[in-house]
Design a protein around this motif. Structure first.
Motif, PDB file in Angstrom:
ATOM      1  N   ASN A  69      -3.118  -7.982   0.255  1.00 59.14           N
ATOM      2  CA  ASN A  69      -2.122  -6.967   0.623  1.00 59.14           C
ATOM      3  C   ASN A  69      -1.915  -6.855   2.129  1.00 59.14           C
ATOM      4  O   ASN A  69      -1.257  -5.948   2.600  1.00 59.14           O
ATOM      5  CB  ASN A  69      -2.529  -5.610   0.045  1.00 59.14           C
ATOM      6  CG  ASN A  69      -2.404  -5.591  -1.465  1.00 59.14           C
ATOM      7  OD1 ASN A  69      -1.296  -5.480  -1.992  1.00 59.14           O
ATOM      8  ND2 ASN A  69      -3.522  -5.749  -2.156  1.00 59.14           N
ATOM      9  N   ILE A 114       7.462   6.009  -9.218  1.00 59.67           N
ATOM     10  CA  ILE A 114       6.556   5.323  -8.303  1.00 59.67           C
ATOM     11  C   ILE A 114       5.265   5.050  -9.068  1.00 59.67           C
ATOM     12  O   ILE A 114       4.550   5.969  -9.446  1.00 59.67           O
ATOM     13  CB  ILE A 114       6.319   6.161  -7.029  1.00 59.67           C
ATOM     14  CG1 ILE A 114       7.628   6.209  -6.236  1.00 59.67           C
ATOM     15  CG2 ILE A 114       5.183   5.582  -6.197  1.00 59.67           C
ATOM     16  CD1 ILE A 114       7.560   6.981  -4.941  1.00 59.67           C
ATOM     17  N   ASP A 168       2.752   2.229  -8.508  1.00 57.70           N
ATOM     18  CA  ASP A 168       1.556   1.723  -7.822  1.00 57.70           C
ATOM     19  C   ASP A 168       1.601   2.030  -6.334  1.00 57.70           C
ATOM     20  O   ASP A 168       2.671   2.041  -5.728  1.00 57.70           O
ATOM     21  CB  ASP A 168       1.463   0.206  -8.016  1.00 57.70           C
ATOM     22  CG  ASP A 168       1.307  -0.150  -9.485  1.00 57.70           C
ATOM     23  OD1 ASP A 168       0.356   0.350 -10.109  1.00 57.70           O
ATOM     24  OD2 ASP A 168       2.165  -0.906 -10.003  1.00 57.70           O
ATOM     25  N   PRO A 169       0.428   2.234  -5.740  1.00 55.72           N
ATOM     26  CA  PRO A 169       0.417   2.509  -4.304  1.00 55.72           C
ATOM     27  C   PRO A 169       0.835   1.288  -3.487  1.00 55.72           C
ATOM     28  O   PRO A 169       0.509   0.153  -3.842  1.00 55.72           O
ATOM     29  CB  PRO A 169      -1.039   2.885  -4.020  1.00 55.72           C
ATOM     30  CG  PRO A 169      -1.833   2.346  -5.146  1.00 55.72           C
ATOM     31  CD  PRO A 169      -0.922   2.282  -6.334  1.00 55.72           C
ATOM     32  N   SER A 170       1.567   1.510  -2.418  1.00 52.86           N
ATOM     33  CA  SER A 170       1.913   0.421  -1.505  1.00 52.86           C
ATOM     34  C   SER A 170       0.666   0.144  -0.643  1.00 52.86           C
ATOM     35  O   SER A 170      -0.255   0.961  -0.604  1.00 52.86           O
ATOM     36  CB  SER A 170       3.093   0.846  -0.629  1.00 52.86           C
ATOM     37  OG  SER A 170       2.723   1.923   0.209  1.00 52.86           O
ATOM     38  N   PRO A 171       0.611  -1.015   0.043  1.00 50.30           N
ATOM     39  CA  PRO A 171      -0.596  -1.342   0.818  1.00 50.30           C
ATOM     40  C   PRO A 171      -1.059  -0.233   1.764  1.00 50.30           C
ATOM     41  O   PRO A 171      -2.260   0.075   1.823  1.00 50.30           O
ATOM     42  CB  PRO A 171      -0.167  -2.595   1.586  1.00 50.30           C
ATOM     43  CG  PRO A 171       0.825  -3.253   0.683  1.00 50.30           C
ATOM     44  CD  PRO A 171       1.579  -2.127   0.023  1.00 50.30           C
ATOM     45  N   GLN A 205      -0.584   2.912   1.473  1.00 54.56           N
ATOM     46  CA  GLN A 205      -1.112   4.009   0.641  1.00 54.56           C
ATOM     47  C   GLN A 205      -2.485   3.650   0.074  1.00 54.56           C
ATOM     48  O   GLN A 205      -3.374   4.502  -0.002  1.00 54.56           O
ATOM     49  CB  GLN A 205      -0.119   4.331  -0.484  1.00 54.56           C
ATOM     50  CG  GLN A 205       1.187   4.935   0.033  1.00 54.56           C
ATOM     51  CD  GLN A 205       2.334   4.844  -0.946  1.00 54.56           C
ATOM     52  OE1 GLN A 205       2.189   4.331  -2.065  1.00 54.56           O
ATOM     53  NE2 GLN A 205       3.497   5.335  -0.539  1.00 54.56           N
ATOM     54  N   ALA A 214       2.330   0.596   9.569  1.00 57.49           N
ATOM     55  CA  ALA A 214       2.916  -0.206   8.495  1.00 57.49           C
ATOM     56  C   ALA A 214       4.423  -0.184   8.692  1.00 57.49           C
ATOM     57  O   ALA A 214       4.982   0.798   9.199  1.00 57.49           O
ATOM     58  CB  ALA A 214       2.544   0.371   7.136  1.00 57.49           C
ATOM     59  N   SER A 254       7.755   1.324   4.094  1.00 60.21           N
ATOM     60  CA  SER A 254       6.600   0.906   3.295  1.00 60.21           C
ATOM     61  C   SER A 254       5.839   2.082   2.672  1.00 60.21           C
ATOM     62  O   SER A 254       4.753   1.891   2.130  1.00 60.21           O
ATOM     63  CB  SER A 254       5.667   0.040   4.141  1.00 60.21           C
ATOM     64  OG  SER A 254       5.155   0.782   5.210  1.00 60.21           O
ATOM     65  N   GLY A 255       6.413   3.271   2.758  1.00 60.21           N
ATOM     66  CA  GLY A 255       5.813   4.415   2.062  1.00 60.21           C
ATOM     67  C   GLY A 255       4.779   5.207   2.844  1.00 60.21           C
ATOM     68  O   GLY A 255       3.831   5.744   2.276  1.00 60.21           O
ATOM     69  N   LYS A 256       4.999   5.320   4.155  1.00 58.49           N
ATOM     70  CA  LYS A 256       4.024   6.050   4.978  1.00 58.49           C
ATOM     71  C   LYS A 256       4.019   7.551   4.672  1.00 58.49           C
ATOM     72  O   LYS A 256       2.976   8.195   4.770  1.00 58.49           O
ATOM     73  CB  LYS A 256       4.284   5.797   6.466  1.00 58.49           C
ATOM     74  CG  LYS A 256       3.987   4.348   6.874  1.00 58.49           C
ATOM     75  CD  LYS A 256       3.996   4.150   8.367  1.00 58.49           C
ATOM     76  CE  LYS A 256       5.384   4.193   8.967  1.00 58.49           C
ATOM     77  NZ  LYS A 256       6.279   3.113   8.486  1.00 58.49           N
ATOM     78  N   ILE A 305      -0.971  -2.746   8.471  1.00 52.83           N
ATOM     79  CA  ILE A 305      -0.448  -3.597   7.410  1.00 52.83           C
ATOM     80  C   ILE A 305       0.418  -4.691   8.009  1.00 52.83           C
ATOM     81  O   ILE A 305       1.316  -4.409   8.822  1.00 52.83           O
ATOM     82  CB  ILE A 305       0.395  -2.783   6.385  1.00 52.83           C
ATOM     83  CG1 ILE A 305      -0.377  -1.582   5.850  1.00 52.83           C
ATOM     84  CG2 ILE A 305       0.889  -3.695   5.252  1.00 52.83           C
ATOM     85  CD1 ILE A 305      -1.661  -1.900   5.113  1.00 52.83           C
TER      86      ILE A 305
END
Ligand code: ADP
Ligand code: MG
Length: 237
Positions: free
Chosen positions: A11, A45, A47-50, A52, A69, A73-75, A232
């Motif tokens: 990841n 949503i 799965d967690p992103s890297p 997360q 990141a 990317s979902g910060k 990331i």
């Protein structure tokens, strides 16, 4: 541990610091308040992103955190999830049940971003946590989570009770660290003012940014103890 190394490599999760916890592979790896998991399901949503995967367990450890990141990317959820989880737990303890204490400050470089983060935070926090941003009357909102630009926060800093503050979250921290030539009230000075006001014994700090900056990294390593760092992708500056 070997498995976790593989997970991090796959990841592109780079870490720095003592005792960085294992990344989570699924949101179910951390017990979530009901409202939070329901809302994740609603927004599809899964799965967690890297970011997360690694930032959520770091923040749940109550470490000071430096995270970078890429944009998109979902910060936001990387800090909203652990904070909502923590506040939910705190509110179950009697001393926090009054709900009149400022527990979290989130700094955003612009009012647009502050509004956006406020909206997202409110949705995930649910009805039992009071999230606010400054309105146009400019009075200090009665809230547990306050989302603000540094400018507005500095203006009201004397009216804030930060004694019980659990988190100072600095979003887009690379932008807040920029020194703007000839501009006295640059973000960096405002950030320093906020920082000095948020030194309660329970206070932890988390810095999130899109680009990795050696300057911010150096500042954090020098000024904050027990920092856990996650990056990331490439170190890109
Ligand atoms: P960043 O702050 O890193 O630029 P955001 O937190 O604004 O990114 O997230 C960008 C988009 O990705 C949002 O629409 C958000 O709902 C969505 N998102 C966040 N986490 C996930 C995830 N784990 N899986 C799928 N989409 C996600
Ligand atoms: Mg963001």
């Amino acid at each position: 541990d070997k498995l976790m190394g593989t997970v991090r490599r796959a990841n592109r999760i780079f870490i720095w610091g003592d005792d960085v916890p294992h990344p989570i592979l699924r949101f179910e790896d951390v017990a979530m308040p009901k409202h939070l998991s329901e809302h994740l399901n609603e927004t599809k949503i899964a799965d967690p992103s890297p970011i997360q995967m690694q930032a959520i367990p770091l923040m749940l450890q109550r470490r000071n955190v430096l995270a970078s990141a890429p944009t998109g990317s979902g910060k936001t959820l990387a800090f909203v999830i652990p904070v909502v989880k923590e506040i939910t737990r705190l509110k179950k303890l009697k001393k926090y049940s009054a709900g009149d204490k400022l527990l979290v400050i989130v700094l955003e470089p612009t009012r647009e971003l502050a509004t956006q983060t406020f909206n997202e935070f409110s949705k995930y926090a649910g009805p039992n946590i009071r999230v606010a941003c400054f309105n146009d009357e400019s009075t200090v909102p009665d809230a547990e989570v306050l989302v603000s630009t540094p400018n507005r926060l500095v203006y009201h800093i004397k009216d804030l009770n930060t004694k019980f503050l659990r988190w100072l979250i600095v979003d887009e921290s690379d932008r807040l660290f920029e020194v703007i030539e000839g501009q006295e009230k640059c973000f960096r000075n405002q950030l320093a003012t906020v920082y000095r006001a948020c030194t309660g014994k329970f206070t932890r700090r988390a810095f999130f940014s899109a680009t990795f900056s050696y300057e911010v990294e150096t500042w954090c390593k020098e000024n904050i103890d027990n920092v856990g760092m996650v990056c990331i992708g490439e170190r890109n500056s």
